[in-house]
Design a protein around this motif. Structure first.
Motif, PDB file in Angstrom:
ATOM      1  N   TYR A 226       4.102  32.145   3.028  1.00  0.00           N
ATOM      2  CA  TYR A 226       5.545  32.276   3.084  1.00  0.00           C
ATOM      3  C   TYR A 226       6.077  31.869   4.451  1.00  0.00           C
TER       4      TYR A 226
ATOM      5  N   LYS B  17      10.252  20.894   2.687  1.00  0.00           N
ATOM      6  CA  LYS B  17      10.690  20.319   1.428  1.00  0.00           C
ATOM      7  C   LYS B  17      10.900  18.819   1.496  1.00  0.00           C
TER       8      LYS B  17
ATOM      9  N   THR C 181       6.584  26.723  -2.863  1.00  0.00           N
ATOM     10  CA  THR C 181       6.164  26.263  -4.178  1.00  0.00           C
ATOM     11  C   THR C 181       4.815  25.563  -4.084  1.00  0.00           C
ATOM     12  N   LYS C 182       4.231  25.283  -5.234  1.00  0.00           N
ATOM     13  CA  LYS C 182       2.913  24.647  -5.248  1.00  0.00           C
ATOM     14  C   LYS C 182       2.943  23.320  -4.509  1.00  0.00           C
ATOM     15  N   GLU C 183       4.006  22.521  -4.735  1.00  0.00           N
ATOM     16  CA  GLU C 183       4.099  21.222  -4.082  1.00  0.00           C
ATOM     17  C   GLU C 183       4.226  21.365  -2.565  1.00  0.00           C
TER      18      GLU C 183
END
Length: 290
Positions: free
Chosen positions: A243, A281, A213-215
């Motif tokens: 990825y 994450k 994701t962007k974050e």
């Protein structure tokens, strides 16, 4: 402080500073593929970049309560990057080492310790043509300062990317995220790629990648020493299609013990684990928002 070769082969039996003083060390790593627009011989090319990201977290579990996220930590992140042209040639490589500290909390979020600055060291690999042969034939990366990394499993992904780029005239990153790989696999089979290299990773196994994701891309760029803001990033280092290769990441814990020679060593605790997760994450809260 130099970087020990033990961090290069990723099978450390002894971990040097800053880990020597820590009671516990947690290591997690994953492999990434990305695309980047780069100038080669004054022409614009779409280059494949493979990254092996290893994150070492050293901490003192004084309470021995088994809750590492509540502990303050010293973090060492090593991003090894290999650059591959659209003709399947390894054209370069570098390693970016990022050091910082975090403050633990009962909430489970780790915040950046602003009393200590984020430090980075970057070193470049030897000439591309020599590097290509060293990686493909011996599974080693040699840097201009004389240090070396042993690639291990990462070598298989690099071999696969060089063959795919050369034989299929496609960017490896795009193939990894392709929804229909049946035709690609048939072509690779006809080329006798599957089974031709011991430990070679079939496209079907390496695919199913996590889309960042962007974050999380901001965190990835943070470890590469790049500006995390997209507007600046687009101008400084036009990357896209980032990825995680496959859905498996790897984890290993270490504990400190003193050998008969009086030196301190890190010993593996438990077995290496594979987990289906994106290792970036949980790092999101530690990066300063601009």
């Amino acid at each position: 402080m130099g970087t020990s070769i033990s961090f290069g082969d990723y099978e450390p039996t002894r971990i040097s500073e800053p880990w020597k003083k820590h009671q516990r060390v947690a290591l997690k790593w994953a492999y990434y593929t990305q695309s980047a627009a780069m100038q080669i011989n004054n022409l614009q090319h779409c280059v494949t970049i493979l990254t092996s990201l290893k994150i070492y977290s050293g901490y003192n579990d004084e309470k021995f309560d088994g809750y590492p996220y509540q502990q303050d930590k010293n973090i060492y992140a090593s991003a090894l990057n290999i650059y591959i042209s659209n003709t399947g040639d390894i054209i370069g490589g570098d390693c970016v080492v990022t050091y910082y500290k975090t403050i633990g909390s009962k909430s489970g979020f780790e915040e950046l310790d602003k009393n200590y600055e984020v430090r980075r060291k970057k070193k470049s690999a030897i000439d591309g043509s020599t590097l290509h042969n060293l990686i493909i034939n011996e599974g080693r990366v040699k840097f201009r300062d004389g240090s070396e990394f042993k690639l291990g499993t990462f070598q298989n992904y690099i071999k696969e990317a060089t063959i795919v780029n050369r034989k299929l005239d496609q960017n490896y990153t795009r193939i990894m995220i392709s929804k229909d790989k049946s035709e690609i696999e048939k072509i690779l089979t006809r080329l006798s790629i599957f089974g031709g290299i011991i430990g070679f990773i079939p496209v079907s196994e390496a695919a199913g990648a996590f889309v960042l994701t962007k974050e999380v891309i901001g965190i990835f760029c943070f470890f590469l020493g790049l500006e995390s803001e997209f507007k600046t990033l687009d101008l400084a280092y036009p990357m896209y299609d980032i990825y995680q290769i496959g859905r498996k990441s790897y984890h290993q814990d270490y504990g400190l013990y003193q050998g008969q020679d009086g030196e301190f060593y890190q010993q593996k605790i438990g077995k290496q684990e594979q987990r289906e997760e994106n290792i970036l994450k949980g790092i999101v809260p530690i990066v300063e928002k601009k």
